[in-house]
Design an enzyme around this catalytic site. Structure first.
Site, mmCIF file in Angstrom:
data_model
loop_
_atom_site.group_PDB
_atom_site.id
_atom_site.type_symbol
_atom_site.label_atom_id
_atom_site.label_comp_id
_atom_site.label_asym_id
_atom_site.label_seq_id
_atom_site.Cartn_x
_atom_site.Cartn_y
_atom_site.Cartn_z
ATOM 1 N N HIS A 4 0.842 -1.212 0.000
ATOM 2 C CA HIS A 4 0.000 0.000 0.000
ATOM 3 C C HIS A 4 0.872 1.255 0.000
ATOM 4 O O HIS A 4 0.590 2.227 -0.704
ATOM 5 C CB HIS A 4 -0.868 0.048 1.258
ATOM 6 C CG HIS A 4 -1.829 -1.096 1.412
ATOM 7 N ND1 HIS A 4 -1.685 -2.045 2.391
ATOM 8 C CD2 HIS A 4 -2.948 -1.426 0.716
ATOM 9 C CE1 HIS A 4 -2.682 -2.914 2.305
ATOM 10 N NE2 HIS A 4 -3.459 -2.563 1.297
ATOM 11 N N LYS A 9 -0.456 -6.461 -8.096
ATOM 12 C CA LYS A 9 -0.701 -7.729 -7.400
ATOM 13 C C LYS A 9 -2.112 -8.223 -7.716
ATOM 14 O O LYS A 9 -2.341 -9.396 -7.935
ATOM 15 C CB LYS A 9 -0.550 -7.555 -5.906
ATOM 16 C CG LYS A 9 -0.775 -8.849 -5.201
ATOM 17 C CD LYS A 9 -0.769 -8.708 -3.732
ATOM 18 C CE LYS A 9 -1.606 -9.830 -3.200
ATOM 19 N NZ LYS A 9 -2.810 -9.337 -2.573
HETATM 20 P P1 AMP Z 1 -6.313 -3.844 -0.547
HETATM 21 O O1 AMP Z 1 -6.177 -3.097 0.732
HETATM 22 O O2 AMP Z 1 -5.908 -5.281 -0.468
HETATM 23 O O3 AMP Z 1 -7.650 -3.634 -1.216
HETATM 24 O O4 AMP Z 1 -5.261 -3.192 -1.538
HETATM 25 C C1 AMP Z 1 -5.299 -1.835 -1.854
HETATM 26 C C2 AMP Z 1 -4.379 -1.563 -3.017
HETATM 27 O O5 AMP Z 1 -3.055 -1.957 -2.679
HETATM 28 C C3 AMP Z 1 -4.768 -2.374 -4.279
HETATM 29 O O6 AMP Z 1 -4.598 -1.539 -5.410
HETATM 30 C C4 AMP Z 1 -3.772 -3.488 -4.264
HETATM 31 O O7 AMP Z 1 -3.494 -4.023 -5.545
HETATM 32 C C5 AMP Z 1 -2.553 -2.788 -3.696
HETATM 33 N N1 AMP Z 1 -1.620 -3.777 -3.150
HETATM 34 C C6 AMP Z 1 -1.897 -4.747 -2.239
HETATM 35 N N2 AMP Z 1 -0.811 -5.515 -2.029
HETATM 36 C C7 AMP Z 1 0.156 -5.034 -2.835
HETATM 37 C C8 AMP Z 1 1.508 -5.408 -3.088
HETATM 38 N N3 AMP Z 1 2.083 -6.435 -2.473
HETATM 39 N N4 AMP Z 1 2.213 -4.682 -3.967
HETATM 40 C C9 AMP Z 1 1.657 -3.625 -4.621
HETATM 41 N N5 AMP Z 1 0.384 -3.226 -4.432
HETATM 42 C C10 AMP Z 1 -0.355 -3.916 -3.551
#
Ligand code: AMP
Length: 269
Positions: free
Chosen positions: A32, A140
């Site tokens: 994030h 991801k």
């Molecule tokens: P989430 O909180 O899981 O909904 O993720 C929020 C954002 O963070 C989304 O755009 C995800 O793709 C991104 N994200 C989550 N994990 C990663 C990671 N390991 N590397 C890059 N972006 C990430």
């Protein structure tokens, strides 16, 4: 950082242009943070959101137990000098007309048939409310960013969709809030998922898609991962590889000790 707790309060903000929006479900990790940092470096202002979106969880999934660390998340965002944090009201996802995505009948969309409908419905609401110049996503969740990019293009919304690289733990495991469900040793072990898809990318130089898929699937199964899928597809449209393919996506979803883990790698031709 200004914390905004209602949709109506958002309307009174005069964002400095260009500004970027980073939607999250909280429990922030380096994945994030890479999005927030990119936004800080490339835009005048940054608004993040934390909202565990009930619409994107299936009946038997981990909505109720999804990790929540709001105080820590706020501290992290303050340290990064994020300008605004939007914390929507609990009823933010109520009474919305569900939007049908394209590209959702493969990969994660098969085992989570309502997931991308839920994601897209909330992202659409966010984009229409906040109207950011750019919205940032991690690669991801490759299928997610493809679906949102396609939707924004079709609906001619005036937001750039920016997709940024996957951030990994030292073992190679893609960072995820769900990694918290695993022990340190398990997280180390799950680095095998990334080594496997890297090796698959290599083997595509000499093997057919069919053989490379089978080898990778056998490897992961023998290593104790419960397969959802390992697929090698055209990265632009998630269809089978053809002579028109110029970028390949190797995407994988497995369960390890009941924790769902996804990862992918892109190969340019
Ligand atoms: P989430 O909180 O899981 O909904 O993720 C929020 C954002 O963070 C989304 O755009 C995800 O793709 C991104 N994200 C989550 N994990 C990663 C990671 N390991 N590397 C890059 N972006 C990430």
């Amino acid at each position: 950082m200004v914390i905004v707790k209602s949709s109506s309060a958002l309307n009174s903000i005069n964002f400095q242009n260009p500004f970027a929006f980073v939607p999250t479900m909280g429990n922030l990790h380096e994945g994030h943070l890479s999005l927030i940092k990119f936004a800080k470096e490339n835009y005048s202002e940054v608004i993040a959101s934390i909202f565990v979106n009930p619409l994107q969880f299936g009946k038997n999934e981990d909505f109720a137990s999804y990790p929540k660390t709001l105080d820590k998340d706020i501290e992290i965002l303050e340290d990064l000098e994020c300008n605004y944090l939007f914390l929507p009201e609990p009823n933010f996802a109520e009474n919305l007309e569900i939007i049908n995505p394209n590209f959702s009948d493969v990969l994660c969309g098969l085992s989570r048939p309502t997931h991308f409908h839920g994601v897209l419905t909330i992202i659409d609401k966010f984009l229409r409310l906040i109207k950011p110049n750019a919205c940032l996503f991690g690669l991801k969740d490759y299928q997610q960013q493809l679906i949102i990019r396609d939707y924004v293009h079709r609906k001619k919304l005036r937001t750039d969709i920016i997709s940024l690289p996957i951030i990994r733990e030292n073992s190679g495991l893609a960072m995820s809030s769900r990694n918290n469900y695993l022990s340190k040793d398990d997280r180390e072990y799950c680095g095998k998922i990334y080594s496997c898809i890297k090796k698959t990318a290599e083997s595509l130089k000499t093997s057919s898609v069919k053989i490379a898929t089978k080898q990778a699937t056998d490897f992961l199964q023998n290593a104790g991962f419960e397969m959802d899928y390992l697929k090698i597809l055209d990265a632009d449209n998630l269809s089978e590889i053809s002579e028109r393919t110029n970028k390949i996506l190797i995407a994988v979803a497995v369960n390890y000790k009941k924790v769902r883990l996804i990862d992918n790698i892109l190969v340019s031709l």
